[in-house]
Motif scaffolding. Structure first.
Motif, PDB file in Angstrom:
ATOM      1  N   VAL A  35       0.842  -1.197   0.000  1.00 44.04           N
ATOM      2  CA  VAL A  35       0.000   0.000   0.000  1.00 44.04           C
ATOM      3  C   VAL A  35       0.878   1.249   0.000  1.00 44.04           C
ATOM      4  CG1 VAL A  35      -1.911   1.205   1.127  1.00 44.04           C
ATOM      5  CG2 VAL A  35      -1.692  -1.270   1.362  1.00 44.04           C
ATOM      6  N   TRP A  36       0.472   2.242  -0.763  1.00 44.07           N
ATOM      7  CA  TRP A  36       1.083   3.565  -0.697  1.00 44.07           C
ATOM      8  C   TRP A  36       0.220   4.450   0.196  1.00 44.07           C
ATOM      9  CZ3 TRP A  36       5.785   4.980  -2.358  1.00 44.07           C
ATOM     10  CH2 TRP A  36       6.429   4.158  -3.285  1.00 44.07           C
ATOM     11  N   PHE A  37       0.860   5.018   1.211  1.00 41.70           N
ATOM     12  CA  PHE A  37       0.202   5.953   2.109  1.00 41.70           C
ATOM     13  C   PHE A  37       0.786   7.351   1.895  1.00 41.70           C
ATOM     14  CE2 PHE A  37      -2.349   3.501   5.126  1.00 41.70           C
ATOM     15  CZ  PHE A  37      -1.908   2.206   4.885  1.00 41.70           C
ATOM     16  N   ARG A  38      -0.035   8.358   2.135  1.00 44.40           N
ATOM     17  CA  ARG A  38       0.414   9.750   2.095  1.00 44.40           C
ATOM     18  C   ARG A  38       0.211  10.366   3.472  1.00 44.40           C
ATOM     19  NH1 ARG A  38      -2.569  11.932  -2.006  1.00 44.40           N
ATOM     20  NH2 ARG A  38      -4.314  12.295  -0.583  1.00 44.40           N
ATOM     21  N   GLN A  39       1.194  11.136   3.900  1.00 42.76           N
ATOM     22  CA  GLN A  39       1.068  11.826   5.176  1.00 42.76           C
ATOM     23  C   GLN A  39       1.429  13.288   5.021  1.00 42.76           C
ATOM     24  OE1 GLN A  39       3.411  10.321   8.509  1.00 42.76           O
ATOM     25  NE2 GLN A  39       1.833  11.006   9.908  1.00 42.76           N
ATOM     26  N   VAL A  40       0.554  14.132   5.505  1.00 48.08           N
ATOM     27  CA  VAL A  40       0.785  15.569   5.547  1.00 48.08           C
ATOM     28  C   VAL A  40       1.060  15.952   6.995  1.00 48.08           C
ATOM     29  CG1 VAL A  40      -0.238  17.823   5.099  1.00 48.08           C
ATOM     30  CG2 VAL A  40      -0.721  15.916   3.567  1.00 48.08           C
ATOM     31  N   LEU A  41       1.947  16.904   7.199  1.00 48.19           N
ATOM     32  CA  LEU A  41       2.355  17.303   8.537  1.00 48.19           C
ATOM     33  C   LEU A  41       1.141  17.578   9.417  1.00 48.19           C
ATOM     34  CD1 LEU A  41       4.934  17.841  10.164  1.00 48.19           C
ATOM     35  CD2 LEU A  41       4.680  20.272   9.572  1.00 48.19           C
ATOM     36  N   GLY A  42       1.107  16.901  10.565  1.00 53.87           N
ATOM     37  CA  GLY A  42       0.031  17.107  11.521  1.00 53.87           C
ATOM     38  C   GLY A  42      -1.190  16.235  11.306  1.00 53.87           C
ATOM     39  N   GLU A  44      -2.817  12.190  10.079  1.00 55.41           N
ATOM     40  CA  GLU A  44      -2.520  10.756  10.028  1.00 55.41           C
ATOM     41  C   GLU A  44      -2.201  10.331   8.593  1.00 55.41           C
ATOM     42  OE1 GLU A  44      -5.386   9.262  13.725  1.00 55.41           O
ATOM     43  OE2 GLU A  44      -5.662   8.486  11.694  1.00 55.41           O
ATOM     44  N   ARG A  45      -1.501   9.216   8.512  1.00 57.95           N
ATOM     45  CA  ARG A  45      -1.240   8.652   7.192  1.00 57.95           C
ATOM     46  C   ARG A  45      -2.547   8.142   6.607  1.00 57.95           C
ATOM     47  NH1 ARG A  45       4.437   5.283   8.221  1.00 57.95           N
ATOM     48  NH2 ARG A  45       5.587   7.096   9.020  1.00 57.95           N
ATOM     49  N   GLU A  46      -2.746   8.395   5.319  1.00 55.42           N
ATOM     50  CA  GLU A  46      -3.953   7.923   4.643  1.00 55.42           C
ATOM     51  C   GLU A  46      -3.554   7.125   3.410  1.00 55.42           C
ATOM     52  OE1 GLU A  46      -6.149  11.469   3.768  1.00 55.42           O
ATOM     53  OE2 GLU A  46      -4.742  12.140   2.231  1.00 55.42           O
ATOM     54  N   GLY A  47      -4.239   6.009   3.220  1.00 55.57           N
ATOM     55  CA  GLY A  47      -3.929   5.166   2.085  1.00 55.57           C
ATOM     56  C   GLY A  47      -4.448   5.771   0.794  1.00 55.57           C
ATOM     57  N   VAL A  48      -3.641   5.657  -0.267  1.00 55.11           N
ATOM     58  CA  VAL A  48      -4.079   6.172  -1.556  1.00 55.11           C
ATOM     59  C   VAL A  48      -4.225   5.073  -2.604  1.00 55.11           C
ATOM     60  CG1 VAL A  48      -3.147   8.478  -1.166  1.00 55.11           C
ATOM     61  CG2 VAL A  48      -1.727   6.777  -2.262  1.00 55.11           C
ATOM     62  N   ALA A  49      -3.397   4.022  -2.523  1.00 52.87           N
ATOM     63  CA  ALA A  49      -3.478   2.945  -3.504  1.00 52.87           C
ATOM     64  C   ALA A  49      -2.899   1.672  -2.898  1.00 52.87           C
ATOM     65  CB  ALA A  49      -2.733   3.301  -4.784  1.00 52.87           C
ATOM     66  N   ALA A  50      -3.501   0.545  -3.254  1.00 53.02           N
ATOM     67  CA  ALA A  50      -3.059  -0.739  -2.718  1.00 53.02           C
ATOM     68  C   ALA A  50      -3.087  -1.794  -3.812  1.00 53.02           C
ATOM     69  CB  ALA A  50      -3.950  -1.167  -1.556  1.00 53.02           C
ATOM     70  N   ALA A  97       4.059   0.514   2.352  1.00 55.55           N
ATOM     71  CA  ALA A  97       3.829  -0.378   3.483  1.00 55.55           C
ATOM     72  C   ALA A  97       3.462  -1.759   2.967  1.00 55.55           C
ATOM     73  CB  ALA A  97       2.716   0.167   4.369  1.00 55.55           C
ATOM     74  N   ALA A  98       3.741  -2.779   3.767  1.00 54.07           N
ATOM     75  CA  ALA A  98       3.454  -4.153   3.358  1.00 54.07           C
ATOM     76  C   ALA A  98       2.998  -4.974   4.542  1.00 54.07           C
ATOM     77  CB  ALA A  98       4.713  -4.785   2.738  1.00 54.07           C
ATOM     78  N   GLY A  99       2.161  -5.976   4.235  1.00 53.60           N
ATOM     79  CA  GLY A  99       1.707  -6.876   5.273  1.00 53.60           C
ATOM     80  C   GLY A  99       0.751  -7.894   4.705  1.00 53.60           C
ATOM     81  N   PRO A 100       0.394  -8.906   5.496  1.00 55.66           N
ATOM     82  CA  PRO A 100      -0.515  -9.942   5.016  1.00 55.66           C
ATOM     83  C   PRO A 100      -1.899  -9.397   4.695  1.00 55.66           C
ATOM     84  CG  PRO A 100       0.624 -10.634   7.006  1.00 55.66           C
ATOM     85  CD  PRO A 100       0.892  -9.184   6.838  1.00 55.66           C
ATOM     86  N   LYS A 101      -2.509  -9.997   3.682  1.00 58.27           N
ATOM     87  CA  LYS A 101      -3.892  -9.666   3.358  1.00 58.27           C
ATOM     88  C   LYS A 101      -4.789 -10.171   4.470  1.00 58.27           C
ATOM     89  CE  LYS A 101      -7.299 -10.118  -0.335  1.00 58.27           C
ATOM     90  NZ  LYS A 101      -7.573 -10.667  -1.689  1.00 58.27           N
ATOM     91  N   PHE A 110      -6.417   0.476   3.770  1.00 58.77           N
ATOM     92  CA  PHE A 110      -6.067   1.884   3.843  1.00 58.77           C
ATOM     93  C   PHE A 110      -5.903   2.356   5.292  1.00 58.77           C
ATOM     94  CE2 PHE A 110      -5.705   2.168  -0.383  1.00 58.77           C
ATOM     95  CZ  PHE A 110      -6.751   2.614  -1.181  1.00 58.77           C
ATOM     96  N   LYS A 111      -5.839   1.384   6.211  1.00 68.48           N
ATOM     97  CA  LYS A 111      -5.626   1.705   7.620  1.00 68.48           C
ATOM     98  C   LYS A 111      -4.194   1.332   7.985  1.00 68.48           C
ATOM     99  CE  LYS A 111      -9.979   2.807   8.189  1.00 68.48           C
ATOM    100  NZ  LYS A 111     -10.396   4.216   8.355  1.00 68.48           N
ATOM    101  N   SER A 112      -3.411   2.313   8.390  1.00 68.03           N
ATOM    102  CA  SER A 112      -1.982   2.089   8.612  1.00 68.03           C
ATOM    103  C   SER A 112      -1.699   1.083   9.724  1.00 68.03           C
ATOM    104  CB  SER A 112      -1.288   3.417   8.919  1.00 68.03           C
ATOM    105  OG  SER A 112      -1.831   4.010  10.077  1.00 68.03           O
ATOM    106  N   ARG A 113      -2.625   0.915  10.677  1.00 63.47           N
ATOM    107  CA  ARG A 113      -2.344   0.060  11.829  1.00 63.47           C
ATOM    108  C   ARG A 113      -2.209  -1.413  11.452  1.00 63.47           C
ATOM    109  NH1 ARG A 113      -7.726   1.568  12.543  1.00 63.47           N
ATOM    110  NH2 ARG A 113      -9.262  -0.116  12.499  1.00 63.47           N
ATOM    111  N   TRP A 114      -2.664  -1.801  10.245  1.00 65.79           N
ATOM    112  CA  TRP A 114      -2.597  -3.209   9.866  1.00 65.79           C
ATOM    113  C   TRP A 114      -1.271  -3.586   9.213  1.00 65.79           C
ATOM    114  CZ3 TRP A 114      -5.947  -5.239  12.676  1.00 65.79           C
ATOM    115  CH2 TRP A 114      -7.245  -4.729  12.804  1.00 65.79           C
ATOM    116  N   PHE A 115      -0.373  -2.642   9.068  1.00 64.44           N
ATOM    117  CA  PHE A 115       0.851  -2.926   8.322  1.00 64.44           C
ATOM    118  C   PHE A 115       2.080  -2.774   9.212  1.00 64.44           C
ATOM    119  CE2 PHE A 115      -0.987  -3.546   4.249  1.00 64.44           C
ATOM    120  CZ  PHE A 115      -2.185  -2.863   4.321  1.00 64.44           C
TER     121      PHE A 115
END
Length: 128
Positions: A35-42, A44-50, A97-101, A110-115
């Protein structure tokens, strides 16, 4: 052990394009998603593509659908994000980011906590 390294960020004018690459050291497990995540200062990271390796299923945030393309190259062990018609709101630090499906409904990918595996990030700036 898996490690990720992003490259390809930079500065571009609105309407321009960039291609990000995530080099994967180690094994690209068939049951994993990247997954590609984007983070802007201040914020949370948000997923954009997986992309999930086994079926090559791809998923996009509504804001980038039709402009971004995520792809995998299992020979070179690279996950790429082609970014077209870039907008100022695409600006941010992009992380791979990477992790099991996971067997969850909804857009869990698109939730960063799973990776558990992350790269160091690459900055994308879109401005005129």
């Amino acid at each position: 052990q898996v490690s990720l390294e992003e490259t390809g960020g930079g500065s571009v004018q609105p309407g321009g394009s960039l291609r990000l690459s995530c080099a994967v050291t180690g094994y690209m497990y068939r049951n994993w998603c990247f997954v590609w995540f984007r983070q802007v200062l201040g914020k949370e990271r948000e997923g954009v593509a997986a992309v999930c390796i086994e079926n090559e299923d791809t998923y996009y945030d509504d804001a980038v659908q039709g402009r971004f393309i995520i792809s995998q190259d299992r020979v070179k062990n690279i996950v790429s994000l082609e970014m077209n018609r870039l907008k100022p709101e695409d600006t941010g630090m992009y992380y791979c980011a990477a992790g099991p499906k996971l067997p969850y409904a909804g857009r869990w990918y698109f939730k960063s906590r799973w990776f558990g595996y992350w790269g160091q990030g690459t900055q994308v700036s879109v401005s005129s």
